[in-house]
Design an enzyme around this catalytic site. Structure first.
Site, short mmCIF file in Angstrom:
data_model
loop_
_atom_site.label_atom_id
_atom_site.label_comp_id
_atom_site.label_asym_id
_atom_site.label_seq_id
_atom_site.Cartn_x
_atom_site.Cartn_y
_atom_site.Cartn_z
N GLU A 136 3.83 1.30 2.96
CA GLU A 136 4.77 2.42 2.96
C GLU A 136 4.14 3.48 3.84
OE1 GLU A 136 7.00 5.54 -0.06
OE2 GLU A 136 4.93 4.96 -0.45
N LEU A 139 0.84 -1.19 0.00
CA LEU A 139 0.00 0.00 0.00
C LEU A 139 0.88 1.25 0.00
CD1 LEU A 139 -1.94 -2.30 0.98
CD2 LEU A 139 -3.14 -0.53 2.28
N ASP A 140 0.75 2.03 -1.05
CA ASP A 140 1.58 3.21 -1.24
C ASP A 140 1.20 4.32 -0.26
OD1 ASP A 140 3.42 4.94 -2.92
OD2 ASP A 140 1.54 6.03 -3.19
N ALA A 141 2.20 4.92 0.36
CA ALA A 141 2.08 6.18 1.12
C ALA A 141 0.81 6.26 1.96
CB ALA A 141 2.16 7.37 0.16
N VAL A 142 0.64 5.32 2.90
CA VAL A 142 -0.59 5.33 3.70
C VAL A 142 -0.61 6.50 4.69
CG1 VAL A 142 -0.89 2.85 3.46
CG2 VAL A 142 0.28 3.74 5.48
N HIS A 143 0.53 7.16 4.88
CA HIS A 143 0.52 8.37 5.71
C HIS A 143 -0.38 9.44 5.11
CE1 HIS A 143 4.06 8.39 3.00
NE2 HIS A 143 3.67 9.63 2.74
N HIS A 202 17.21 2.52 4.76
CA HIS A 202 17.78 2.93 3.47
C HIS A 202 18.50 4.26 3.59
CE1 HIS A 202 17.60 5.59 -0.02
NE2 HIS A 202 18.04 4.53 -0.68
#
Length: 580
Positions: free
Chosen positions: A284, A250-254, A306
């Site tokens: 993410e 799931l992209d950019a859940v913030h 990273h």
């Protein structure tokens, strides 16, 4: 709750449903036939059964004036602006069962489908990746976007796999072939926003969005609306059921800012994919919300790890790397011992970020040296093969692939690719100008692009040449890199992965400005130890003895009293051994 979109009931009819709370009248236009009215139902829905067959093209007409694609279209054969197509999800004859790999076996390679030549192009790489030791591929977003090329994060029809990559059945064939090779398949899904071109939800379903909450992409999606929650949960289930996808990232859940929705999604996915089937759910999340990994999600991409590693490897400290410029080795040590670096500490903006994560297992964190963001968000898309010394990258790769965290690679990593991966889109006219100028403006505060002349050298995202430059080349690689990955992944699968369940951290000690010693108790009771030195000089350290030396990245064998410059030593210490 109604199912969004068109669903075949039999060979001659389908159920159509559109949530359009702002509309007074909705009809279906089928291949130029007279409109078929959809009766109004409760809470803004328009639903009805319409005679049709698989493959027929259709659009929704709103209030007899606005004609749009189905927002839950399963296929857009003419692109985002064309009609939707009715899809028979039962037509494909699956040949292979689910691989059902447990999460602790995951070694993931992220790939961009378009850059590899579509679904058929990706399929050509699968035998090599399986032989290398990759256990899963992760496809960057597939939802239909404007044009023929895009990273995928500008999608506007999230149920429709991008038409320029191939047909829905060609995507199924890719997944089927992967499963036949024992590979799991993940996809990246974007539930935090829609792209800027081709989304008409504002016109007939304005309450899909909350204008009181703004994001970088405009008004936030309103997850308090039951129909909105259902839209995305049904999307997740479509990938997992209709395409037999094994996991979602799931992209950019913030940017979603709705833990309740995330929990509900995870619960529903788990309840509808029961039995022996293994389904992976990964986040993410810049907020570093550790509690979500205790409530239905397997892991989170660990940007902290990273970023600390990148600063150590390259000495770059501009942009978000500024949060890691002071003693990055200590931050990396915290990452290896506890998961997140930021667990409530203030970031460079003076904001508290993150939650305590030391209680979570190492497998709750996905570690990587590169991904699409970390390469493509650079102005020139350079990879680490061009940014740091080969010996340093070799040492960091040893840490990545032999730590008990879950390793993620980006396409080309295993070949030592030197090809860039640039940011690319296929917008036109004013939107193309805005994206091009916005991209160059982003880098105005970087020293290398402080003047207009240098920023003009940043590739135009909309140029076809930018996309072409991002494709892998077998000639532009570092010799011998494939063999390094093959060696390390063989070691991982034999000595580390089977014992990740039950693994716990034994701490991580900083032993130099760029050196550390990390230790874990594996599930079988043995101790895994990784000694890493990214400095240009040797570092004194008492290496474990007796032990099994799994890997030594240096060209010469280390004495037990020091680490060579730019090296990684990985040791396995039997249960009950006394080490010195």
């Amino acid at each position: 709750m109604h199912r969004h979109g068109a669903h075949l009931l039999d060979a001659t009819s389908a159920r159509f449903a559109l949530w359009a709370p702002d509309a007074r009248h909705v009809s279906v236009l089928l291949d130029g036939q007279p409109p078929v009215d959809l009766p109004a139902a409760e809470e803004g829905w328009f639903c009805g059964t319409v005679p049709c067959t698989a493959g027929q093209r259709y659009q929704f007409q709103i209030d007899e004036k606005l004609t749009v694609a189905d927002p839950a279209s399963r296929y857009q054969p003419e692109g985002v602006s064309g009609p939707s197509a009715v899809v028979d999800v039962e037509a494909y004859a699956w040949r292979h069962p689910f691989p059902n790999r447990p999460w602790h076996e995951a070694v993931i390679q992220e790939v961009h489908v378009g850059a590899l030549g579509g679904y058929k192009g990706v399929a050509e790489h699968l035998p090599r990746l399986a032989a290398l030791g990759i256990t899963a591929i992760e496809l960057m977003p597939l939802g239909q976007f404007p044009g023929n090329r895009n990273w995928g994060y500008d999608g506007v029809l999230p149920f429709a796999p991008q038409h320029s990559y191939g047909t829905p059945d060609e995507l199924r064939a890719l997944v089927d072939q992967a499963h036949g090779l024992g590979l799991s398949v993940m996809i990246d899904v974007v539930y935090n926003h829609f792209g800027p071109d081709g989304n008409f939800l504002h016109e007939y379903a304005s309450t899909f969005f909350n204008e009181d909450k703004q994001t970088p992409w405009g008004a936030a999606i309103d997850f308090n609306q039951p129909a909105v929650r259902a839209f995305f949960i049904q999307n997740a289930l479509m990938w997992l059921q209709d395409y037999r996808i094994d996991g979602l990232r799931l992209d950019a859940v913030h940017a979603i800012d709705s833990p309740a929705f995330l929990k509900t999604l995870a619960q529903q996915v788990r309840s509808e994919t029961t039995g022996e089937r293994q389904v992976w759910l990964v986040l993410e999340n810049e907020h570093n919300q550790a509690f979500l990994m205790e409530d239905g999600f397997d892991a989170q991409w660990n940007d902290d790890g990273h970023n600390a590693l990148h600063v150590l490897l390259t000495d770059e400290t501009e942009g978000y790397y500024a949060d890691y410029k002071d003693r990055p080795i200590e931050q990396l040590a915290r990452c290896l011992a506890e998961g997140f670096v930021f667990q409530g500490q203030l970031n460079r903006h003076g904001e508290a970020r993150g939650e305590p994560s030391g209680h979570l297992p190492p497998s709750a964190f996905v570690l990587f040296l590169q991904n699409h963001d970390q390469i493509g968000n650079r102005a020139l898309g350079e990879r680490l093969t061009l940014l740091c010394k080969p010996a340093a990258l070799r040492a960091a790769t040893g840490l990545l692939l032999l730590s008990p965290m879950i390793p993620l690679l980006f396409m080309g990593d295993d070949q030592g690719s030197r090809a860039p991966f640039l940011f690319f889109t296929d917008f036109h006219d004013e939107l193309a100008d805005a994206v091009r100028n916005g991209r160059r403006k982003e880098f105005a505060h970087f020293k290398a692009f402080a003047d207009a002349e240098s920023r003009a050298q940043i590739p135009d995202p909309n140029a076809a040449s930018t996309f072409e430059a991002s494709k892998l080349s077998e000639q532009n690689v570092v010799a011998g890199w494939h063999g390094l990955y093959q060696q390390l992944l063989d070691l991982r699968h034999r000595h580390v992965a089977p014992h990740v369940p039950g693994c716990t951290s034994l701490g991580c000690e900083v032993i130099g400005d760029k050196a550390l010693s990390a230790r874990w108790r594996l599930g079988d009771g043995q101790e895994l130890r990784i000694d890493l030195n990214l400095a240009d000089h040797a570092q004194a350290v008492a290496l474990p003895c007796p032990s099994v030396r799994l890997f030594d990245s240096s060209d010469t064998t280390h004495p037990d009293s020091s680490l060579s410059a730019l090296s990684c030593v990985v040791s396995l210490i039997p249960t009950g051994s006394e080490t010195a």
